[in-house]
Each structure stands twice: as C-alpha cells, then as structure tokens.
Motif scaffolding. Structure first.
Motif, PDB file in Angstrom:
ATOM      1  N   LEU A   1       0.900  -1.260  -0.041  1.00 35.17           N
ATOM      2  CA  LEU A   1       0.043  -0.034   0.344  1.00 35.17           C
ATOM      3  C   LEU A   1       0.921   1.280  -0.091  1.00 35.17           C
ATOM      4  O   LEU A   1       0.618   2.196  -0.726  1.00 35.17           O
ATOM      5  N   ILE A   2       1.892   1.226   0.759  1.00 30.77           N
ATOM      6  CA  ILE A   2       2.888   2.458   0.780  1.00 30.77           C
ATOM      7  C   ILE A   2       3.564   2.590  -0.708  1.00 30.77           C
ATOM      8  O   ILE A   2       3.426   3.756  -1.283  1.00 30.77           O
ATOM      9  N   GLU A   3       3.943   1.576  -1.198  1.00 28.83           N
ATOM     10  CA  GLU A   3       4.757   1.590  -2.660  1.00 28.83           C
ATOM     11  C   GLU A   3       3.408   2.093  -3.378  1.00 28.83           C
ATOM     12  O   GLU A   3       3.840   2.807  -4.624  1.00 28.83           O
ATOM     13  N   GLU A   4       2.126   1.709  -3.428  1.00 32.04           N
ATOM     14  CA  GLU A   4       1.154   2.161  -4.231  1.00 32.04           C
ATOM     15  C   GLU A   4       0.894   3.771  -4.144  1.00 32.04           C
ATOM     16  O   GLU A   4       0.748   4.533  -5.005  1.00 32.04           O
TER      17      GLU A   4
ATOM     18  N   SER B   1       1.860   8.409  -6.525  1.00 34.39           N
ATOM     19  CA  SER B   1       1.244   9.569  -6.742  1.00 34.39           C
ATOM     20  C   SER B   1       2.066  10.695  -6.012  1.00 34.39           C
ATOM     21  O   SER B   1       1.296  11.852  -6.080  1.00 34.39           O
ATOM     22  N   LEU B   2       3.148  10.541  -5.322  1.00 34.68           N
ATOM     23  CA  LEU B   2       3.644  11.622  -4.543  1.00 34.68           C
ATOM     24  C   LEU B   2       5.053  12.065  -5.244  1.00 34.68           C
ATOM     25  O   LEU B   2       5.459  11.340  -6.164  1.00 34.68           O
ATOM     26  N   ASP B   3       5.253  13.256  -4.964  1.00 36.77           N
ATOM     27  CA  ASP B   3       6.564  13.953  -5.685  1.00 36.77           C
ATOM     28  C   ASP B   3       7.759  13.515  -4.879  1.00 36.77           C
ATOM     29  O   ASP B   3       8.190  13.937  -4.050  1.00 36.77           O
ATOM     30  N   VAL B   4       8.219  12.263  -5.533  1.00 33.41           N
ATOM     31  CA  VAL B   4       9.260  11.815  -4.888  1.00 33.41           C
ATOM     32  C   VAL B   4      10.371  11.208  -6.115  1.00 33.41           C
ATOM     33  O   VAL B   4       9.737  11.144  -7.268  1.00 33.41           O
ATOM     34  N   ASP B   5      11.643  11.001  -5.869  1.00 36.79           N
ATOM     35  CA  ASP B   5      12.442  10.595  -6.933  1.00 36.79           C
ATOM     36  C   ASP B   5      12.709   9.089  -7.058  1.00 36.79           C
ATOM     37  O   ASP B   5      12.906   8.506  -8.234  1.00 36.79           O
ATOM     38  N   GLY B   6      12.381   8.442  -5.988  1.00 37.13           N
ATOM     39  CA  GLY B   6      12.487   6.789  -5.815  1.00 37.13           C
ATOM     40  C   GLY B   6      11.428   6.542  -4.971  1.00 37.13           C
ATOM     41  O   GLY B   6      10.784   6.964  -4.179  1.00 37.13           O
ATOM     42  N   ARG B   7      10.963   4.938  -5.235  1.00 35.72           N
ATOM     43  CA  ARG B   7      10.046   4.449  -4.602  1.00 35.72           C
ATOM     44  C   ARG B   7      10.433   2.849  -4.059  1.00 35.72           C
ATOM     45  O   ARG B   7       9.619   2.248  -3.638  1.00 35.72           O
ATOM     46  N   ASP B   8      11.525   2.687  -3.887  1.00 40.73           N
ATOM     47  CA  ASP B   8      11.957   1.634  -3.211  1.00 40.73           C
ATOM     48  C   ASP B   8      11.654   1.433  -1.733  1.00 40.73           C
ATOM     49  O   ASP B   8      12.055   2.516  -0.982  1.00 40.73           O
ATOM     50  N   THR B   9      11.234   0.412  -1.371  1.00 44.16           N
ATOM     51  CA  THR B   9      10.959   0.164   0.195  1.00 44.16           C
ATOM     52  C   THR B   9      11.740  -0.973   0.707  1.00 44.16           C
ATOM     53  O   THR B   9      11.564  -2.119  -0.026  1.00 44.16           O
TER      54      THR B   9
ATOM     55  N   ALA C   1       3.642  13.007   4.882  1.00 44.46           N
ATOM     56  CA  ALA C   1       3.363  12.619   6.407  1.00 44.46           C
ATOM     57  C   ALA C   1       1.946  12.042   6.603  1.00 44.46           C
ATOM     58  O   ALA C   1       1.630  11.255   6.990  1.00 44.46           O
ATOM     59  N   LEU C   2       1.198  12.876   5.752  1.00 47.85           N
ATOM     60  CA  LEU C   2      -0.248  12.936   6.083  1.00 47.85           C
ATOM     61  C   LEU C   2      -0.926  11.364   5.159  1.00 47.85           C
ATOM     62  O   LEU C   2      -1.508  10.848   5.814  1.00 47.85           O
ATOM     63  N   VAL C   3      -0.326  11.488   4.080  1.00 47.63           N
ATOM     64  CA  VAL C   3      -0.755  10.040   3.181  1.00 47.63           C
ATOM     65  C   VAL C   3      -0.126   8.864   4.233  1.00 47.63           C
ATOM     66  O   VAL C   3      -0.995   7.895   4.087  1.00 47.63           O
ATOM     67  N   LEU C   4       1.043   8.822   4.304  1.00 48.24           N
ATOM     68  CA  LEU C   4       1.582   7.675   5.039  1.00 48.24           C
ATOM     69  C   LEU C   4       0.649   7.095   6.121  1.00 48.24           C
ATOM     70  O   LEU C   4       0.331   6.161   6.519  1.00 48.24           O
ATOM     71  N   ASN C   5       0.469   8.271   7.096  1.00 49.47           N
ATOM     72  CA  ASN C   5      -0.187   7.761   8.342  1.00 49.47           C
ATOM     73  C   ASN C   5      -1.816   7.660   8.118  1.00 49.47           C
ATOM     74  O   ASN C   5      -2.312   7.285   9.048  1.00 49.47           O
ATOM     75  N   GLN C   6      -2.426   7.528   6.967  1.00 47.90           N
ATOM     76  CA  GLN C   6      -3.703   7.019   6.602  1.00 47.90           C
ATOM     77  C   GLN C   6      -3.557   5.663   6.190  1.00 47.90           C
ATOM     78  O   GLN C   6      -4.466   4.971   6.048  1.00 47.90           O
ATOM     79  N   ILE C   7      -2.530   5.096   5.809  1.00 44.23           N
ATOM     80  CA  ILE C   7      -2.362   3.513   5.377  1.00 44.23           C
ATOM     81  C   ILE C   7      -2.488   2.696   6.651  1.00 44.23           C
ATOM     82  O   ILE C   7      -1.657   2.863   7.719  1.00 44.23           O
ATOM     83  N   PRO C   8      -3.348   1.715   6.359  1.00 46.42           N
ATOM     84  CA  PRO C   8      -3.638   0.811   7.459  1.00 46.42           C
ATOM     85  C   PRO C   8      -2.429  -0.048   7.791  1.00 46.42           C
ATOM     86  O   PRO C   8      -1.764  -0.329   6.909  1.00 46.42           O
TER      87      PRO C   8
END
Length: 260
Positions: free
Chosen positions: A154-157, A161-169, A202-209
């Motif tokens: 869910l975080i990777e998804e 849609s967020l303004d970042v350069d990388g998406r690896d977790t 921060a807001l988006v991350l803390n809404q993820i179950p």
C-alpha cells in the motif's frame, strides 16, 4: 576534547555540549536516541556529578534509558513526568524550515511522542545533516508486524502519486531477523531520494492501515544547534528567525567509553 575523534564526532560533541547547558534544576527533559544524543546524556551526567544538577529525564529508547541511569540521571516515564519543558534529540536530516527526518536509530515513535509532549524541541546535529530538500536519508516508517507485506504494498502504491525521485522500500533487518522497535513493531525504510512535499507525505503515510508512525517531523522542531569540528556551535531559532554562533564549553574527554 579527544584528539582521537573524527571531525564529525567532534562536531556532534560540540552541539551536545552546548545543548546540555539548556537543562536547569527541576526540569522535565526528553532525551533522544542516537550517537549525538548519547553524548548529550554523557554531558548531562557530568553536570549531575560535578554540579549537582537534578532533573527528571524521559528517554526515547531503552538504550538511552540505560545510559542515563549509568551516568546518574533520574529516569521517569512520560506518564509520570507529564508535560515536558524541553526535549533534546538528534536528526538524520533537517532543512531550512527545521523539518526533520528521524528514525535511523529505530526510535521514531517514542521520539515523536516525547517531542510533541514538550514546550520546546531542540535538535543537535553536525552540519552534514543539513539538506536543501529532505529525502536523501531513507525515510523510516514504523509498521505493525501483522500483514506488514500488505502495508508495504500500500505504501508503494501511494508513493506512485507523490512527488519523490525513488520508490524502493525495504524491511529493516537486524542480522538475519527483522528489526524490532521498543514497541515490538517493524520498520520499512523508504528510499525516496527527494521528498517534494514532506507535509503531504506524512499525512498520506499515516492514513495507510498498518502504519504506526513515520519519520517526518513537521512543525515540531523549534531550534537546531549545528556543531562544527572546531567547537563552534551555530544555533538557528525558528520562532525568532535568529542565527547565533558561539563556542561550546571545552570540558574534559567524555568519550573514552563510548562506541561513537
């Protein structure tokens, strides 16, 4: 100051030494986690021993609590202390707005709770921690163990849609086993490179179950003390917009028994 310390370690020491002077008798103080915070605890222990300083400390990790007790500092829980006058902690990154990335030491949840239960949060750091844009340091996200893989997906998804350069977790490991926080949770480290909008992130991350808390500290830090290897400490105060510079007290060598 020990000549065996690296320039970065001397800078961390200078900031910690200067910040330790802010603690007064009778205060309730939050103590952070990490190498810079460990030097702060040592400096405060020296004041307890040599000056008779008495204050109550709320540590943000078991590691900090053990060190504080070792050097003679009274340790209490946040519940017993109530509201704090001051929290002093390190940071993995800070920007011009004093927004932070924290959690490299794994204590981000306790650190954020303690910092927000304080009248003032002061960050101590070396100059290398300052960045134009947050995100070069991996962003820690604390998640519960149950279904952490689903939370990661869910975080990777959301990152798409967020303004970042990388998406690896990546799941943080401790040897062959997942790293476990003091609350029994796990940590996902997000390799983002650049965070265009930390507040939105921060807001988006803390809404993820499954997400317990993230390592972005927004509108929490009031002042940063930046140490330099020659003992200078630059202090930036967000409320007043002032920048001052002075010299840390060159006391005795406090680091002979520290790992660094």
């Amino acid at each position: 100051m020990s000549t065996d310390l690296s320039p970065i370690d001397k800078a961390k020491y200078a900031a910690a030494r200067r910040a330790s002077e802010m603690v007064e008798d009778g205060m309730r103080v939050g103590l952070g986690t990490g190498s810079t915070a460990a030097w702060l605890v040592r400096c405060l222990g020296e004041r307890v021993r040599d000056e008779g300083l008495r204050f109550r400390a709320v540590p943000t990790s078991t590691r900090t609590a053990e060190l504080a007790r070792e050097v003679g500092i009274e340790v209490v829980s946040l519940g017993d202390a109530g509201w704090l006058e001051l929290t002093i902690d390190g940071a993995d990154e800070f920007d011009a707005d004093l927004s932070l990335i924290k959690g490299g030491g794994g204590a981000l949840l306790h650190e954020k709770i303690v910092a927000t239960a304080s009248d003032q949060m002061v960050v101590i750091a070396d100059a290398a921690k300052e960045v134009d844009t947050l995100g070069r340091f991996p962003l820690p996200v604390e998640v519960i163990g149950f279904g952490w893989q689903a939370t990661q997906a869910l975080i990777e998804e959301a990152l798409a849609s967020l303004d970042v350069d990388g998406r690896d977790t990546k799941l943080r490991m401790d040897g062959d086993a997942p790293y476990t926080t003091d609350e029994g949770n796990r940590i996902l480290d997000l390799q983002l490179g650049r965070i265009g909008d930390p507040r939105q992130m921060a807001l988006v991350l803390n809404q993820i179950p499954g997400v317990v808390e993230n390592g972005l500290f927004i509108d929490i830090c009031d002042r940063v003390m930046i140490g330099h290897s020659d003992g200078r400490v630059e202090t930036r105060d967000l409320a007043t917009g002032t920048v001052t510079e002075d010299q840390a007290d060159e006391g005795g060598n406090l680091f002979t028994d520290l790992d660094g």
